[in-house]
Design an enzyme around this catalytic site. Structure first.
Site, PDB file in Angstrom:
ATOM      1  CG  ASP A  67      -1.934  -1.075   1.256  1.00 42.47           C
ATOM      2  OD1 ASP A  67      -2.286  -1.566   0.171  1.00 42.47           O
ATOM      3  OD2 ASP A  67      -2.399  -1.435   2.361  1.00 42.47           O
ATOM      4  CE1 TYR A  95       3.082  -6.482   4.523  1.00 43.51           C
ATOM      5  CE2 TYR A  95       2.598  -8.785   4.987  1.00 43.51           C
ATOM      6  CZ  TYR A  95       2.755  -7.751   4.083  1.00 43.51           C
ATOM      7  OH  TYR A  95       2.592  -7.984   2.746  1.00 43.51           O
ATOM      8  CG  ASP A 109      -4.685   3.199   4.968  1.00 39.06           C
ATOM      9  OD1 ASP A 109      -5.457   4.169   4.810  1.00 39.06           O
ATOM     10  OD2 ASP A 109      -4.003   2.723   4.038  1.00 39.06           O
ATOM     11  NE  ARG A 202      -4.965  -1.649   3.301  1.00 39.76           N
ATOM     12  CZ  ARG A 202      -5.747  -1.475   2.228  1.00 39.76           C
ATOM     13  NH1 ARG A 202      -6.765  -0.650   2.269  1.00 39.76           N
ATOM     14  NH2 ARG A 202      -5.518  -2.140   1.121  1.00 39.76           N
TER      15      ARG A 202
END
Length: 285
Positions: A67, A95, A109, A202
């Site tokens: 992203d 992550y 986000d 997310r």
């Protein structure tokens, strides 16, 4: 066009994969184009156009979109290495995500608009850690509306920004190898996630907060590992996007076995001239 033939030839002879650092802000495609421009300029190509696909001077692609709001490891294939990228898409990734409880956004986000606010005072660290167990292993996940997934050939995120109505994609199976809470300082929390391909952190944060009778969004997201490439050891930052640094960092393509070579020769005999022309200039990004 002034070209230093030696440098360009050396650049075009590179085949393999390596990792670069994607900073927060630009898209993965923007970062790839900046890398391509830097390499072509170093090779002496005047006014390189990284988006030009036909008769391209450099074949390059990335293995797994990050992203725009995310940073971290972006795996790049160069030359024949672009054919190795499909394995990077399916492989394990790690992550680190910083989430914020109490506020949900339309993009899930910090780049989006707040669409919901809920109390989070009832959530304890113990309850949070207990709930993580439900999101470990083989789980079903609905991808975010704002994503690189496509509908009718267009990215869903682009369609939404243009004002079109977009339906959520159906839930799909994804794999979470490990999930741990690194910090819990409400409203903020930090997660370490190791997952397989097609997973959205997310969506995880959004689903997790809903399961805790609240809401949340991601404030910061960093990919710390993809395949064998780690953030600490392997990524090249922008000041090292050079022919020398990439040559040293490159994981070369595996040498094809004799049987594979024979198979390719057999296929090439049956391939028509028009088919061969259609393959020229393909780009994997």
């Amino acid at each position: 066009m002034a070209v230093q033939n030696g440098s360009l030839s050396k650049l075009q002879s590179l085949n393999g994969i390596f990792a670069i650092y994607k900073k927060q802000g630009p898209t993965s495609a923007d970062v790839l184009n900046a890398l391509k421009t830097a390499l072509l300029k170093e090779a002496g190509v005047a006014n390189p156009n990284p988006r030009k696909r036909k008769k391209q001077q450099l074949k390059i692609g990335h293995g797994g979109t990050l992203d725009s709001n995310a940073s971290g490891v972006l795996v790049v294939g160069i030359g024949e290495g672009t054919k190795m990228l499909t394995t990077m898409l399916a492989g394990s990734k790690k992550y680190r995500a910083v989430g914020e409880l109490g506020k949900a956004t339309d993009t899930l986000d910090a780049t989006g608009n707040v669409v919901e606010e809920k109390s989070y005072d009832h959530i304890t660290k113990e309850a949070f850690e207990e709930k993580l167990k439900q999101f470990t292993g083989e789980i079903m996940q609905v991808p975010p509306l704002y994503s690189a997934l496509k509908k009718d050939g267009q990215r869903m995120s682009v369609l939404l920004k243009q004002g079109h109505e977009v339906e959520a994609k159906p839930a799909r199976p994804v794999t979470v190898y490990s999930l741990s809470l690194q910090d819990f300082s409400p409203p903020h929390f930090t997660l370490d996630v190791e997952c397989g391909g097609g997973f959205y952190v997310r969506s995880l944060v959004d689903d997790l907060a809903k399961a805790l009778s609240s809401c949340a969004h991601i404030k910061e997201l960093s990919r710390t590992k993809q395949g064998q490439f780690t953030l600490e050891e392997h990524v090249l930052k922008e000041d090292r996007w050079t022919l020398t640094d990439i040559s040293q960092a490159l994981l070369p393509c595996p040498n094809p076995s004799q049987q594979e070579k024979n198979d390719k020769k057999a296929k090439s005999k049956h391939k028509t001239q028009s088919e061969s022309k259609a393959d020229d200039g393909d780009q994997n990004d």
